[in-house]
Design a protein around this motif. Structure first.
Motif, PDB file in Angstrom:
ATOM      1  N   ALA A   1      25.933 -19.733 -87.011  1.00 30.35           N
ATOM      2  CA  ALA A   1      25.702 -21.093 -87.504  1.00 30.35           C
ATOM      3  C   ALA A   1      25.632 -22.135 -86.412  1.00 30.35           C
ATOM      4  CB  ALA A   1      26.786 -21.479 -88.509  1.00 30.35           C
ATOM      5  N   SER A   2      25.822 -21.734 -85.160  1.00 34.62           N
ATOM      6  CA  SER A   2      25.726 -22.685 -84.047  1.00 34.62           C
ATOM      7  C   SER A   2      25.319 -21.949 -82.791  1.00 34.62           C
ATOM      8  CB  SER A   2      27.055 -23.419 -83.834  1.00 34.62           C
ATOM      9  OG  SER A   2      28.084 -22.506 -83.490  1.00 34.62           O
ATOM     10  N   GLY A   3      24.822 -22.713 -81.811  1.00 34.32           N
ATOM     11  CA  GLY A   3      24.377 -22.103 -80.576  1.00 34.32           C
ATOM     12  C   GLY A   3      23.981 -23.148 -79.560  1.00 34.32           C
ATOM     13  N   PRO A   4      23.556 -22.699 -78.369  1.00 36.63           N
ATOM     14  CA  PRO A   4      23.271 -23.641 -77.281  1.00 36.63           C
ATOM     15  C   PRO A   4      22.109 -24.578 -77.575  1.00 36.63           C
ATOM     16  CG  PRO A   4      22.526 -21.436 -76.715  1.00 36.63           C
ATOM     17  CD  PRO A   4      23.330 -21.303 -77.965  1.00 36.63           C
ATOM     18  N   LEU A   5      22.197 -25.782 -77.034  1.00 37.07           N
ATOM     19  CA  LEU A   5      21.139 -26.769 -77.209  1.00 37.07           C
ATOM     20  C   LEU A   5      19.814 -26.264 -76.656  1.00 37.07           C
ATOM     21  CD1 LEU A   5      20.425 -29.666 -78.108  1.00 37.07           C
ATOM     22  CD2 LEU A   5      21.157 -30.447 -75.839  1.00 37.07           C
ATOM     23  N   ALA A   6      19.866 -25.418 -75.635  1.00 44.10           N
ATOM     24  CA  ALA A   6      18.652 -24.870 -75.022  1.00 44.10           C
ATOM     25  C   ALA A   6      17.981 -23.818 -75.891  1.00 44.10           C
ATOM     26  CB  ALA A   6      18.982 -24.266 -73.661  1.00 44.10           C
TER      27      ALA A   6
ATOM     28  N   ALA B   1      18.749 -32.621 -79.677  1.00 40.87           N
ATOM     29  CA  ALA B   1      20.041 -33.208 -79.341  1.00 40.87           C
ATOM     30  C   ALA B   1      21.135 -32.372 -79.981  1.00 40.87           C
ATOM     31  CB  ALA B   1      20.115 -34.651 -79.838  1.00 40.87           C
ATOM     32  N   ALA B   2      22.342 -32.471 -79.447  1.00 47.09           N
ATOM     33  CA  ALA B   2      23.470 -31.764 -80.034  1.00 47.09           C
ATOM     34  C   ALA B   2      23.732 -32.287 -81.446  1.00 47.09           C
ATOM     35  CB  ALA B   2      24.707 -31.942 -79.162  1.00 47.09           C
TER      36      ALA B   2
ATOM     37  N   TYR C   1      23.458 -27.369 -83.074  1.00 44.35           N
ATOM     38  CA  TYR C   1      23.193 -27.242 -81.647  1.00 44.35           C
ATOM     39  C   TYR C   1      24.407 -27.768 -80.880  1.00 44.35           C
ATOM     40  CZ  TYR C   1      18.225 -26.123 -82.281  1.00 44.35           C
ATOM     41  OH  TYR C   1      17.042 -25.521 -82.611  1.00 44.35           O
ATOM     42  N   VAL C   2      24.821 -27.017 -79.848  1.00 38.96           N
ATOM     43  CA  VAL C   2      26.040 -27.353 -79.110  1.00 38.96           C
ATOM     44  C   VAL C   2      25.708 -27.563 -77.633  1.00 38.96           C
ATOM     45  CG1 VAL C   2      28.364 -26.590 -78.498  1.00 38.96           C
ATOM     46  CG2 VAL C   2      27.382 -25.937 -80.709  1.00 38.96           C
ATOM     47  N   ASP C   3      26.191 -28.671 -77.070  1.00 39.99           N
ATOM     48  CA  ASP C   3      26.007 -28.939 -75.641  1.00 39.99           C
ATOM     49  C   ASP C   3      26.818 -27.963 -74.797  1.00 39.99           C
ATOM     50  OD1 ASP C   3      24.200 -31.003 -75.002  1.00 39.99           O
ATOM     51  OD2 ASP C   3      25.593 -32.525 -75.728  1.00 39.99           O
ATOM     52  N   VAL C   4      26.364 -27.731 -73.567  1.00 41.74           N
ATOM     53  CA  VAL C   4      27.149 -26.961 -72.615  1.00 41.74           C
ATOM     54  C   VAL C   4      28.461 -27.704 -72.368  1.00 41.74           C
ATOM     55  CG1 VAL C   4      27.252 -26.074 -70.256  1.00 41.74           C
ATOM     56  CG2 VAL C   4      25.093 -26.021 -71.523  1.00 41.74           C
ATOM     57  N   PRO C   5      29.606 -27.000 -72.347  1.00 44.05           N
ATOM     58  CA  PRO C   5      30.889 -27.687 -72.186  1.00 44.05           C
ATOM     59  C   PRO C   5      31.113 -28.147 -70.749  1.00 44.05           C
ATOM     60  CG  PRO C   5      31.221 -25.328 -72.164  1.00 44.05           C
ATOM     61  CD  PRO C   5      29.768 -25.554 -72.505  1.00 44.05           C
ATOM     62  N   THR C   6      32.098 -29.014 -70.573  1.00 46.94           N
ATOM     63  CA  THR C   6      32.609 -29.356 -69.248  1.00 46.94           C
ATOM     64  C   THR C   6      34.095 -29.029 -69.231  1.00 46.94           C
ATOM     65  OG1 THR C   6      33.167 -31.642 -69.830  1.00 46.94           O
ATOM     66  CG2 THR C   6      30.931 -31.227 -69.009  1.00 46.94           C
TER      67      THR C   6
ATOM     68  N   THR D   1      34.992 -31.354 -72.328  1.00 48.85           N
ATOM     69  CA  THR D   1      34.178 -31.847 -73.444  1.00 48.85           C
ATOM     70  C   THR D   1      33.443 -30.678 -74.077  1.00 48.85           C
ATOM     71  OG1 THR D   1      32.238 -32.286 -72.041  1.00 48.85           O
ATOM     72  CG2 THR D   1      33.818 -34.102 -72.342  1.00 48.85           C
ATOM     73  N   GLY D   2      33.096 -30.833 -75.353  1.00 41.99           N
ATOM     74  CA  GLY D   2      32.349 -29.788 -76.055  1.00 41.99           C
ATOM     75  C   GLY D   2      33.123 -28.506 -76.219  1.00 41.99           C
ATOM     76  N   LEU D   3      34.431 -28.617 -76.477  1.00 41.55           N
ATOM     77  CA  LEU D   3      35.304 -27.440 -76.506  1.00 41.55           C
ATOM     78  C   LEU D   3      35.578 -26.895 -77.907  1.00 41.55           C
ATOM     79  CD1 LEU D   3      37.943 -28.639 -73.855  1.00 41.55           C
ATOM     80  CD2 LEU D   3      35.850 -27.302 -73.481  1.00 41.55           C
ATOM     81  N   THR D   4      35.072 -27.539 -78.930  1.00 40.99           N
ATOM     82  CA  THR D   4      35.402 -27.152 -80.313  1.00 40.99           C
ATOM     83  C   THR D   4      35.064 -25.699 -80.611  1.00 40.99           C
ATOM     84  OG1 THR D   4      35.076 -29.403 -81.110  1.00 40.99           O
ATOM     85  CG2 THR D   4      34.942 -27.647 -82.751  1.00 40.99           C
TER      86      THR D   4
END
Length: 219
Positions: A59-64, A108-109, A130-135, A157-160
């Motif tokens: 149900a989710s994956g990378p923005l790319a 966009a995420a 869509y999920v952003d790459v984390p930091t 960020t983006g750790l959920t």
């Protein structure tokens, strides 16, 4: 011209062909053509219903994009396109109840609607995020004994959607506190500074040399 008992609208007519707009219907009906010379034998015509989607394998994956997921449901055998928001991908039909598709890049995420288009129509109802790459930042505390067991808080960020946390490649038990914070317990490691890597649905991020293992008590 009739589709079963329903009359079709003729839009073009030549000595060798007839173009019509089919009436509504379901299932299989016989198509007949009537001329001054009589009525033809029926030829079967199949009405295809709109597809039904019951779930996504992911149900989710990378923005790319670029990850392949499965879509389950029914009436999928004639699928020609899968839409992720405004982006479109061409699916591979596995069976009438399953498709596979490579997710296109997102704009966009965030969540977008997923729809499948078949000969029978288009059906919506599912969502893909869509999920952003984390930091990842420096753990607190930033050091501990080589025996492991240090409870640390990792900012970022983006750790959920975190899937794993490693210290120098060794997996560590963790729990997600929020989208900007993870709690983890260090595994045993060799003395020295090591990388901390967090992997989410959006990808991986590494804080180089962010945690230091200290020989002895670590004090």
């Amino acid at each position: 011209m009739h589709f079963g008992s329903k009359l079709a609208t003729i839009t073009a007519n030549t000595p060798t062909s007839v173009t019509v707009t089919s009436p509504s219907g379901t299932g299989t009906v016989g198509v007949t053509v009537t001329t001054p010379g009589g009525t033809s034998n029926p030829v079967p015509f199949f009405y295809i219903g709109a597809p039904f989607k019951s779930g996504l394998s992911q149900a989710s994956g990378p923005l790319a994009g670029g990850n392949t997921i499965s879509i389950s449901g029914s009436g999928l055998s004639t699928a020609t396109a899968v839409h992720f928001g405004a982006a479109t991908a061409t699916p591979t039909v596995v069976s009438d109840s399953q498709l596979t598709v490579t997710v296109p890049a997102g704009a966009a995420a965030g969540a977008v609607g997923v729809s499948v288009t078949t000969t029978g129509g288009t059906n919506n109802g599912l969502s893909y995020a869509y999920v952003d790459v984390p930091t990842v930042g420096t753990p607190v505390p930033a050091s501990g004994p080589t025996s492991g067991g240090t409870a640390v808080t990792i900012p970022g960020t983006g750790l959920t959607t975190t899937q794993s946390v490693t210290f120098d490649g060794t997996p560590a038990p963790f729990s997600v506190i929020s989208d900007t914070s993870i709690s983890a317990v260090t595994p045993p490691g060799a003395a020295g500074a090591v990388d901390v890597t967090v992997t989410t649905d959006g990808g991986s991020a590494t804080a180089a040399g962010a945690f230091t293992y200290v020989a002895g008590s670590g004090i």
